[in-house]
Write a protein that holds these residues in place. Structure first.
Motif, PDB file in Angstrom:
ATOM      1  N   ALA A 138      30.575  61.825  38.481  1.00  0.00           N
ATOM      2  CA  ALA A 138      31.570  61.369  39.465  1.00  0.00           C
ATOM      3  C   ALA A 138      31.691  59.851  39.434  1.00  0.00           C
ATOM      4  N   GLY A 139      30.553  59.167  39.264  1.00  0.00           N
ATOM      5  CA  GLY A 139      30.568  57.709  39.196  1.00  0.00           C
ATOM      6  C   GLY A 139      31.352  57.198  38.005  1.00  0.00           C
ATOM      7  N   ILE A 140      31.294  57.938  36.876  1.00  0.00           N
ATOM      8  CA  ILE A 140      32.037  57.538  35.674  1.00  0.00           C
ATOM      9  C   ILE A 140      33.533  57.478  35.967  1.00  0.00           C
ATOM     10  N   VAL A 141      34.017  58.453  36.739  1.00  0.00           N
ATOM     11  CA  VAL A 141      35.450  58.525  37.043  1.00  0.00           C
ATOM     12  C   VAL A 141      35.821  57.625  38.222  1.00  0.00           C
ATOM     13  N   ILE A 142      35.008  57.686  39.283  1.00  0.00           N
ATOM     14  CA  ILE A 142      35.382  57.013  40.530  1.00  0.00           C
ATOM     15  C   ILE A 142      35.214  55.499  40.453  1.00  0.00           C
ATOM     16  N   LEU A 146      38.022  53.034  41.646  1.00  0.00           N
ATOM     17  CA  LEU A 146      37.823  52.282  42.877  1.00  0.00           C
ATOM     18  C   LEU A 146      37.889  50.787  42.607  1.00  0.00           C
ATOM     19  N   GLY A 147      37.311  50.361  41.483  1.00  0.00           N
ATOM     20  CA  GLY A 147      37.406  48.949  41.101  1.00  0.00           C
ATOM     21  C   GLY A 147      38.852  48.533  40.902  1.00  0.00           C
ATOM     22  N   MET A 148      39.645  49.393  40.259  1.00  0.00           N
ATOM     23  CA  MET A 148      41.058  49.094  40.036  1.00  0.00           C
ATOM     24  C   MET A 148      41.817  49.020  41.361  1.00  0.00           C
ATOM     25  N   LEU A 149      41.565  49.992  42.221  1.00  0.00           N
ATOM     26  CA  LEU A 149      42.247  50.019  43.516  1.00  0.00           C
ATOM     27  C   LEU A 149      41.874  48.815  44.368  1.00  0.00           C
ATOM     28  N   MET A 150      40.570  48.489  44.415  1.00  0.00           N
ATOM     29  CA  MET A 150      40.127  47.344  45.197  1.00  0.00           C
ATOM     30  C   MET A 150      40.708  46.050  44.643  1.00  0.00           C
ATOM     31  N   GLY A 151      40.769  45.931  43.318  1.00  0.00           N
ATOM     32  CA  GLY A 151      41.355  44.742  42.704  1.00  0.00           C
ATOM     33  C   GLY A 151      42.809  44.563  43.085  1.00  0.00           C
ATOM     34  N   ALA A 264      32.135  43.897  42.353  1.00  0.00           N
ATOM     35  CA  ALA A 264      30.856  43.731  43.047  1.00  0.00           C
ATOM     36  C   ALA A 264      30.746  44.665  44.244  1.00  0.00           C
ATOM     37  N   PHE A 265      31.837  44.789  45.006  1.00  0.00           N
ATOM     38  CA  PHE A 265      31.833  45.674  46.170  1.00  0.00           C
ATOM     39  C   PHE A 265      31.584  47.122  45.744  1.00  0.00           C
ATOM     40  N   THR A 266      32.248  47.555  44.690  1.00  0.00           N
ATOM     41  CA  THR A 266      32.108  48.930  44.211  1.00  0.00           C
ATOM     42  C   THR A 266      30.694  49.208  43.728  1.00  0.00           C
ATOM     43  N   ILE A 267      30.137  48.274  42.946  1.00  0.00           N
ATOM     44  CA  ILE A 267      28.786  48.471  42.404  1.00  0.00           C
ATOM     45  C   ILE A 267      27.742  48.435  43.517  1.00  0.00           C
ATOM     46  N   ALA A 268      27.902  47.520  44.477  1.00  0.00           N
ATOM     47  CA  ALA A 268      26.953  47.425  45.586  1.00  0.00           C
ATOM     48  C   ALA A 268      26.960  48.712  46.413  1.00  0.00           C
ATOM     49  N   LEU A 269      28.134  49.261  46.652  1.00  0.00           N
ATOM     50  CA  LEU A 269      28.240  50.508  47.399  1.00  0.00           C
ATOM     51  C   LEU A 269      27.538  51.649  46.658  1.00  0.00           C
ATOM     52  N   ALA A 270      27.767  51.732  45.343  1.00  0.00           N
ATOM     53  CA  ALA A 270      27.123  52.774  44.547  1.00  0.00           C
ATOM     54  C   ALA A 270      25.603  52.616  44.547  1.00  0.00           C
ATOM     55  N   THR A 271      25.122  51.366  44.480  1.00  0.00           N
ATOM     56  CA  THR A 271      23.683  51.108  44.477  1.00  0.00           C
ATOM     57  C   THR A 271      23.041  51.587  45.769  1.00  0.00           C
ATOM     58  N   LEU A 272      23.668  51.304  46.887  1.00  0.00           N
ATOM     59  CA  LEU A 272      23.135  51.737  48.178  1.00  0.00           C
ATOM     60  C   LEU A 272      23.132  53.255  48.308  1.00  0.00           C
ATOM     61  N   VAL A 277      26.005  53.734  38.422  1.00  0.00           N
ATOM     62  CA  VAL A 277      27.325  53.552  37.825  1.00  0.00           C
ATOM     63  C   VAL A 277      27.267  52.526  36.696  1.00  0.00           C
ATOM     64  N   SER A 278      28.339  52.465  35.953  1.00  0.00           N
ATOM     65  CA  SER A 278      28.445  51.492  34.871  1.00  0.00           C
ATOM     66  C   SER A 278      29.128  50.222  35.363  1.00  0.00           C
ATOM     67  N   THR A 279      28.434  49.094  35.228  1.00  0.00           N
ATOM     68  CA  THR A 279      29.045  47.811  35.562  1.00  0.00           C
ATOM     69  C   THR A 279      30.266  47.559  34.690  1.00  0.00           C
ATOM     70  N   THR A 280      30.156  47.927  33.416  1.00  0.00           N
ATOM     71  CA  THR A 280      31.252  47.709  32.480  1.00  0.00           C
ATOM     72  C   THR A 280      32.495  48.496  32.882  1.00  0.00           C
ATOM     73  N   HIS A 281      32.303  49.771  33.242  1.00  0.00           N
ATOM     74  CA  HIS A 281      33.433  50.595  33.674  1.00  0.00           C
ATOM     75  C   HIS A 281      34.135  49.954  34.870  1.00  0.00           C
ATOM     76  N   THR A 282      33.329  49.544  35.845  1.00  0.00           N
ATOM     77  CA  THR A 282      33.871  49.033  37.100  1.00  0.00           C
ATOM     78  C   THR A 282      34.609  47.720  36.902  1.00  0.00           C
ATOM     79  N   VAL A 283      34.001  46.812  36.136  1.00  0.00           N
ATOM     80  CA  VAL A 283      34.633  45.516  35.883  1.00  0.00           C
ATOM     81  C   VAL A 283      35.942  45.695  35.125  1.00  0.00           C
ATOM     82  N   THR A 284      35.932  46.549  34.119  1.00  0.00           N
ATOM     83  CA  THR A 284      37.158  46.765  33.350  1.00  0.00           C
ATOM     84  C   THR A 284      38.257  47.352  34.225  1.00  0.00           C
ATOM     85  N   GLY A 285      37.889  48.310  35.088  1.00  0.00           N
ATOM     86  CA  GLY A 285      38.864  48.883  36.006  1.00  0.00           C
ATOM     87  C   GLY A 285      39.472  47.836  36.915  1.00  0.00           C
ATOM     88  N   ALA A 286      38.622  46.941  37.439  1.00  0.00           N
ATOM     89  CA  ALA A 286      39.112  45.887  38.334  1.00  0.00           C
ATOM     90  C   ALA A 286      40.022  44.911  37.600  1.00  0.00           C
TER      91      ALA A 286
END
Length: 348
Positions: A138-142, A146-151, A264-272, A277-286
């Motif tokens: 789920a983290g791979i997809v979301i 989420l990074g793209m949407l937040m960006g 950062a917001f997306t990764i921090a939420l996933a960590t908690l 999750v993948s930092t690379t996936h999230t950053v690229t999405g954003a």
């Protein structure tokens, strides 16, 4: 025999820390791509900035992700030292392969793929924890979505807030804000990614009966993993800096700030939540999210497509390598026993 087992555990810990170093080296671009591409900070200073916040990340987050990696994906009773060794070799192989070709793949999912591949090779599908695995999938997809949407949301909100400001004032302000967003994403990266190696070392110690009856992450493991990932970041993955910071879309201080903050917001939420999750996936999405607001053509979709293919292949590719390595360790052991038995028969 006990000394031999302990030696193998020490070798695996060293290999795990080497993977942690490669993780920082491989993913350095995630923390500094926006800072470098917008010329807010020179690359060598940006790397040191990111490394510092990678290291101090353990002060702000728990070890939820480490627990997921350690006991949340595979039944701990199945895991042993050869499985950990095979998983690490599979992950390291994929990391080096994608680094060589400049592909920003996920070190996290390479490690997870290696662990799953070696475990399946040993005991089949039975010991897999599908609840934990579903969180990863789920983290791979979301996470990139989420990074793209937040960006996109941050870019729209920023445009409204600074609508009446002059371009020079906006750029000057956001060049300063980027120091904060870069620090935030470095903290998030250091927390989520370093914990994956923590989980591997902790389950290695636990399966070797060096932690007692209860699984936990020793403090020396926490410090070591954060230090080593920071060290890897210092050396940096310069091939991937170019891809992440310049080839997907052109970033400015405003878009750089928004992409870093969203990631950062997306990764921090996933960590908690304990989701690796993948930092690379999230950053690229954003980055894709903030770039797409300038028009469909502002994003180089061919580069993004190649990156997505690297994501898709990461878990199965590292899993196959790990399974082959595990098979080789068993084959070597069988060959040695066969040779020993044959030699003993000749003597008798």
């Amino acid at each position: 025999m006990m000394e031999s087992s302990l030696t193998l555990v020490i070798i695996c810990i060293g290999l795990a820390l080497f993977f942690d170093f490669l993780n920082g080296f491989h993913d350095a671009a995630n923390s500094i791509a926006a800072m470098v591409s917008t010329r807010v900070m020179k690359p060598h200073w940006a790397v040191l900035w990111a490394a510092f916040f990678n290291f101090v990340a353990f002060l702000f987050f728990g070890v939820h992700v480490a627990t997921t990696i350690g006991i949340g994906l595979v039944d701990p009773g199945v895991i042993d030292t050869p499985i950990i060794l095979s998983a690490l070799i599979g992950a390291i192989f994929w990391n080096i392969f994608t680094w060589y070709y400049g592909l920003p793949s996920s070190s996290s999912h390479a490690l997870i793929g290696g662990l799953l591949g070696a475990s399946i090779a040993r005991a089949g599908m039975g010991p897999l924890n599908w609840v934990g695995i579903s969180k990863v999938l789920a983290g791979i997809v979301i996470s990139p979505l989420l990074g793209m949407l937040m960006g996109m949301i941050l870019m729209v909100a920023t445009a409204r807030l600074f609508f009446y400001s002059t371009p020079s004032r906006v750029e000057g302000s956001f060049r300063k804000f980027q120091y904060l967003s870069s620090a935030f994403i470095s903290l998030s990266h250091g927390s989520n990614d370093a914990q994956k190696t923590m989980g591997i070392i902790a389950i290695l110690l636990y399966s070797s009966h060096l932690l007692g009856d209860k699984f936990y992450v020793p403090f020396w493991v926490v410090i070591s993993c954060n230090f080593v990932i920071a060290l890897g970041t210092i050396f940096g993955g310069w091939r991937i800096v170019k891809t992440m910071g310049m080839r997907i879309t052109k970033l400015k201080p405003v878009s750089g700030f928004c992409s870093d903050t969203a990631s950062a917001f997306t990764i921090a939420l996933a960590t908690l939540l304990g989701i690796p999750v993948s930092t690379t996936h999230t950053v690229t999405g954003a980055i894709v999210g903030v770039g797409s607001l300038n028009g469909f053509s502002a994003v180089r979709w061919g580069v993004a497509r190649n990156i997505v293919w690297a994501w898709i292949l990461t878990i199965p590719a590292s899993g196959i390598v790990a399974a082959l390595v595990w098979g080789c360790t068993q084959l070597s052991a069988s060959d040695l026993m066969f040779a020993f038995d044959t030699r003993l028969f000749e003597i008798v």
